[in-house]
Design a protein around this motif. Structure first.
Motif: not given
Length: 468
Positions: A73, A76, A94-98, A128, A130, A139, A141-142
């Motif tokens: 993160g 990013i 920020q939203s993230l999904k691992f 976003c 990764c 990863i 996300g947005q």
């Protein structure tokens, strides 16, 4: 953590809102290192053992140490703040999904893509992503940001160096090695203050020493009672005062009842005067000298320094004994072929500077096997002894320069200053012992904490085991 210093001197420049188009992208790649994990844990305070404890991590679902999820993160954030949109960007959401863990050695590529522009509020929505070295997502996300409304171009700031040092790691390794040996019977001389008594008891609890307390029995009990230390079962040899304590301790060593001595609450000269007695002391065929084993945060390995405590103005033969003592200790703590730097102010032999002449003589003595077990070079200035950069700049060809294990000071004043500067300006830890007597002697200082005393005990134990 990784930084952008590899880009060198330059500028960072943004992309204002009016210059952005849907589909614009920016990216960077980073390879996760153990140092990255340590640095992120230090800064964030997240010491989850899955990230910092290899033994624990082996038994978990991934069977290895993994990086913090927010390390990705942070990458990013790096792209958003320095490239797209760049300087002047305000982070809103920020939203993230691992999806997958990132392990040491994995190369992560971060790519952000402009997905939507909101003209009324100058907001930008960016996708976003990764990926690892196999181009598989780790990863997704947005991010939502307010893009800058004007062009910004700034010099790239050079960030400070980050030195990571695990305090006590070197001494922990020595302690672990000492704990595998039989406990070392040790005469603790005049342990009439809390720090010296506690240090001896701590070394006993860790299985390194078996202390015999030598000093005024009542005073020792009073100290133990005042700080809540349990000395039940320990042998105490009663002595009326500090001088008598030192003499009694030396006698125990002469009789073979102890294999080491540890200084307590008395002056160094009181201990050493009993040790160096020509009739009742612990002299051997070799001159006694003190050796520090230092753990220096900015040096990659233990650094031994001699002599900073015993020999004021050593002559050539004394220096030869000092070097041999230091080599023997270096070998005892696991350095197979110690590299010994004979220090002076310059790296060339200069007749007007006696220390350079003696350095050359010591190296020739090593060539003739009058000093054995190590590789010697000198004279070397301090920088040439410990810095490969200095060695390269000066064009010095040596198997020792820039990577010394042992530093031999020209006299006590220089040795003491080197050691104290490393302690107080470089955050070094220093444990040490006196060698050249019939048993190793721990000259602990009143300023030493318990860990330093335990480290000295571990060093003495390893040395005693090696020579015996």
């Amino acid at each position: 953590m990784s930084s952008d210093r590899g880009a060198g001197i330059g500028y960072i420049e943004n992309r204002p809102f009016d210059e952005l188009s849907v589909g614009d992208t920016a990216e960077l790649s980073r390879t996760l290192t153990a140092q990255d994990i340590d640095a992120f844990a230090v800064v964030s305070g997240d010491v989850n053992p899955a990230h910092v404890d290899e033994e624990f991590a082996q038994d978990e679902i991934f069977h290895k140490v993994i990086g913090h999820g927010m390390w990705g993160g942070a990458l990013i954030s790096n792209v958003l703040g320095t490239q797209l949109p760049g300087p002047g960007t305000i982070y809103l959401d920020q939203s993230l999904k691992f999806l997958k863990p990132v392990g040491i050695g994995d190369t992560v590529t971060v790519r952000v893509t402009v997905a939507e522009k909101q003209e009324d509020r100058k907001r930008v929505i960016l996708d976003c992503l990764c990926t690892n070295g196999d181009d598989k997502p780790v990863i997704v996300g947005q991010a939502i940001v307010i893009a800058p409304d004007k062009k910004i171009r700034r010099p790239r700031v050079t960030m400070p160096d980050l030195v990571l040092h695990r305090r006590g790691a070197t001494y922990d390794r020595l302690l672990s090695a000492a704990q595998r040996l039989p406990t070392l019977p040790t005469a603790v001389v005049h342990p009439c203050d809390a720090s010296s008594l506690e240090g001896a008891l701590s070394a006993r609890e860790l299985g390194v020493l078996e202390p015999i307390l030598v000093g005024p029995r009542d005073r020792i009990h009073d100290v133990a009672d005042s700080v809540g230390l349990d000395i039940a079962g320990l042998e105490i040899i009663d002595a009326p005062h500090s001088h008598a304590s030192a003499e009694q301790a030396v006698q125990l060593a002469r009789e073979g009842r102890v294999g080491a001595m540890m200084k307590g609450a008395l002056h160094t000269d009181e201990v050493m005067s009993a040790v160096v007695s020509k009739t009742q002391g612990l002299r051997s065929e070799r001159r006694m000298s003190h050796v520090y084993v230092m753990d220096v945060p900015t040096y990659s390995k233990p650094l031994l320094i001699t002599d900073a405590a015993i020999n004021i103005a050593p002559d050539l033969q004394t220096k030869a004994d000092m070097v041999q003592n230091a080599i023997d200790l270096a070998c005892a703590i696991g350095i197979e072929l110690p590299k010994v730097a004979i220090l002076s102010a310059v790296e060339t032999i200069t007749p007007r500077l006696q220390s350079t002449v003696e350095a050359g003589a010591l190296c020739k003595m090593a060539d003739r096997d009058q000093i054995t077990g190590g590789i010697l070079d000198g004279p070397l200035a301090f920088d040439n002894a410990v810095s490969m950069q200095a060695v390269s700049t000066k064009g010095i060809k040596s198997n020792v320069a820039g990577q010394a294990d042992v530093l031999v000071a020209p006299d006590l004043e220089a040795g003491n200053m080197i050691a104290k500067q490393l302690m107080y300006l470089a955050g070094a830890e220093a444990a040490g012992i006196v060698l050249g007597a019939q048993v190793p002697i721990m000259l602990t200082s009143r300023a030493d904490d318990t860990r330093t005393r335990i480290a000295s005990a571990a060093i003495a134990s390893l040395f005693n085991h090696t020579v015996r």
